[in-house]
Design an enzyme around this catalytic site. Structure first.
Site, PDB file in Angstrom:
ATOM      1  N   PRO A  25     -19.833 -17.945  -7.741  1.00 51.97           N
ATOM      2  CA  PRO A  25     -19.873 -18.679  -9.017  1.00 51.97           C
ATOM      3  C   PRO A  25     -18.489 -19.133  -9.459  1.00 51.97           C
ATOM      4  CG  PRO A  25     -21.365 -16.826  -9.106  1.00 51.97           C
ATOM      5  CD  PRO A  25     -20.612 -16.700  -7.809  1.00 51.97           C
ATOM      6  N   ARG A  26     -18.456 -20.225 -10.201  1.00 55.08           N
ATOM      7  CA  ARG A  26     -17.193 -20.885 -10.524  1.00 55.08           C
ATOM      8  C   ARG A  26     -16.212 -19.989 -11.275  1.00 55.08           C
ATOM      9  NH1 ARG A  26     -19.444 -26.882 -12.318  1.00 55.08           N
ATOM     10  NH2 ARG A  26     -19.821 -27.629 -10.197  1.00 55.08           N
ATOM     11  N   ASP A  27     -16.706 -19.158 -12.180  1.00 59.31           N
ATOM     12  CA  ASP A  27     -15.790 -18.302 -12.931  1.00 59.31           C
ATOM     13  C   ASP A  27     -15.063 -17.343 -12.002  1.00 59.31           C
ATOM     14  OD1 ASP A  27     -18.398 -17.088 -12.616  1.00 59.31           O
ATOM     15  OD2 ASP A  27     -17.734 -15.486 -13.940  1.00 59.31           O
TER      16      ASP A  27
END
Length: 602
Positions: A311-313
């Site tokens: 995931p991007r975070d």
């Protein structure tokens, strides 16, 4: 003093503010439901920020992996959002996204195909299966082209280069909106019993952002001042891969498709560092060297994605950690390398926009050299709190869809979910608004002349002041504050300092002055936008200070752990009676048992 009788006026059933994917889909749905509809866009039709969504639209159609279905997509979305998503919105999104993609295809969208002739689907971060329907790396552009063509064919009225500054209410519900033509500066008023906000995000409050100039938080601020609440505003997504060099492309997004198609992240030592940041259960099964690791990840039987597609975070925090450890690229980022991994023909075929954009704008040949990338403010998960089924806020007649709406993505949005989010909830918002307008029949609210006069005087106030603050200086200071103090890694003392400095900026905003005439005056436009940017920035900083944990797009250096006590709490920003922002705690709605079982032993 402005004479209300001299102001241009129009009357509609549904007013859609914003002409991106959500706004266009809402307008089409409202028209199909029998409403008289108008679309208002701050820029030109076709230039919406949706075109920057390059990678694809997530929908569990099962065209590449037959095992994929809406339940898996729902589970991925909830887990990506750290379980703070509104479960009903995530469910509706996962269930209805395939139909919305097929609908686009029926309207003329030209998706890439599998060898069997089905709509092709690619890998993206946080998705268990390849499920992003795509058109090369120009998916958002194709979506806008298709929706725009249909809206124009239906004869829906469009007001281009028109900015809304105020929402009107009468009898406790929405009655219309007030704005101005950007070219002439002349005012315009719309009477409408329902308004759909589809204004996008807030990125221009930050110094480094992938967002275009329109993203000044207009819809967020309009809704807040109309009495709606904003939920999840502490969760700001910093896309892991925005260009950091050369200066000509600083902040421009490098689509996740580059990583989905084989690109890898390397530090200044040339090492593929993302293996250091994957969960322990991945590490135990991952081979020691890069070639063996690639083969392990590309083995279709284990359903694992490469670590660059976390995931991007998580990817953004990993890049930030490498830079802070002194292993970053010369200009404060890391290297994204697809040139050594894929052929020139493959890259030009799969990523044509990326290749041409950076070759033309920066003389960077992504088929021959790595890119310097780093986190860039990309998306806000927070937005107007709405009913999951109708997209109506707590203000009767006010609806929201797309990035300006909150709840769907929780603490972190998975890549590709934004485009299908636009389609699913744009359609629902438009249909709901049309039905609500029809139900009013002959009881439509009207706008008093005094309200129009007050809105006009507020908009003209910067012209009445002499020798005051310069809007561009205030914007620069705002962006610096948010970048330094409320960025990707946060601490209490820094956010407290940010709030103090934002209060000072609020005072300076009250002294903004502009010169010249109302005819296309960018300084005046920015002076009006700054009010919205400051409102939104205060909400982000206050909510971020309140949430004493790290989760998704919100990372606290002083509270690095994810705390169970926050697992079911959403923060809502509202305006108090004195006009100041307040933060309230609200419990998440409880998920039904049949959905909760999807998270057991998976």
């Amino acid at each position: 003093m402005t004479d209300p009788s001299s102001i241009e006026r129009h009357s509609y059933d549904v007013l859609v503010v914003g002409a991106g994917g959500a706004g266009l889909r809402a307008a089409i749905a409202a028209h199909d439901a029998g409403a008289r509809v108008a679309i208002i866009c701050k820029s030109l039709l076709g230039k919406a920020h949706t075109v920057m969504a390059e990678g694809g639209a997530a929908a569990a159609m099962g065209n590449v992996y037959s095992e994929d279905n809406w339940r898996v997509h729902f589970r991925d979305t909830m887990r990506g959002g750290k379980m703070l998503n509104h479960w009903r919105m995530a469910q509706l999104h996962a269930q209805e996204a395939p139909d919305r993609i097929h609908e686009l295809e029926d309207w003329g969208a030209l998706f890439d195909r599998t060898p069997d002739g089905l709509i092709s689907q690619r890998d993206f971060g946080g998705h268990r299966y390849a499920r992003l329907a795509h058109v090369g790396d120009r998916t958002g552009l194709e979506l806008i082209r298709t929706l725009q063509q249909r809206a124009v064919a239906l004869g829906i009225d469009v007001y281009m280069e028109c900015t809304i500054t105020k929402l009107f209410q009468s009898g406790g519900r929405i009655s219309g909106a007030f704005g101005y033509w950007r070219e002439s500066g002349r005012f315009i008023a719309f009477e409408a019993p329902t308004v759909v906000l589809a204004t996008g995000g807030i990125g221009k409050s930050y110094k480094v952002t992938s967002n275009s100039w329109e993203y000044t938080g207009d819809g967020h601020a309009l809704a807040l001042e109309a009495g709606a609440s904003l939920v999840n505003m502490e969760f700001v997504q910093f896309h892991p891969t925005g260009m950091v060099w050369p200066p000509s492309v600083k902040g421009i997004l490098v689509t996740e498709s580059v990583r989905g198609d084989g690109g890898v992240l390397r530090n200044s030592e040339g090492r593929r560092f993302m293996f250091d940041y994957i969960p322990e259960f991945f590490k135990s099964e991952t081979a020691d060297n890069e070639d063996e690791a690639d083969r392990w990840y590309e083995d279709k039987t284990n359903n694992r994605r490469p670590p660059e597609l976390l995931p991007r975070d998580e990817v953004a925090r990993a890049i930030n950690a490498e830079v802070k450890a002194g292993r970053g690229s010369p200009h404060g980022g890391v290297f994204l390398d697809i040139a050594s991994r894929r052929s020139e023909e493959f890259i030009k075929r799969r990523l044509p926009s990326m290749y041409h954009q950076f070759k033309e704008l920066a003389d960077v040949d992504i088929t021959a050299e790595p890119m310097e990338v780093g986190p860039t403010c990309h998306y806000v998960m927070g937005g107007v709190a709405v009913d999951a089924d109708t997209e109506e806020s707590i203000v009767p007649g006010l609806y929201a869809a797309g990035e300006v709406a909150g709840g769907m993505h929780g603490a972190n949005r998975l890549g590709g979910n934004s485009l299908s989010d636009l389609l699913v909830f744009g359609r629902r918002a438009g249909t709901s608004a049309a039905e609500a307008a029809a139900a009013l029949a002959g009881e439509r609210p009207t706008i008093p002349d005094d309200d129009i006069r007050a809105a006009a005087e507020a908009a003209l106030a910067p012209f009445e002041r002499q020798g005051g603050e310069n809007a561009y200086t205030v914007q620069q200071d705002l962006q610096d504050i948010m970048h330094r103090l409320v960025g990707i890694i946060r601490k209490a003392d820094e956010m407290e300092q940010a709030l103090e400095e934002l209060d000072t900026l609020n005072e300076r905003c009250s002294r903004l002055s502009v010169e010249g005439h109302r005819q296309y005056n960018p300084g005046w436009h920015l002076a009006l936008d700054l009010h919205n940017m400051l409102r939104v920035s205060q909400c982000i900083a206050m909510a971020a200070l309140e949430r004493t944990e790290s989760r998704g797009g919100h990372t606290r250096d002083d509270f690095p752990a994810t705390e169970d006590s926050w697992a079911t709490v959403n923060l809502h920003c509202v305006l108090d009676d004195d006009g100041s922002v307040a933060v309230r705690h609200e419990e998440l709605p409880s998920m039904p048992d049949e959905l909760r079982t999807l998270f057991e032993d998976k």
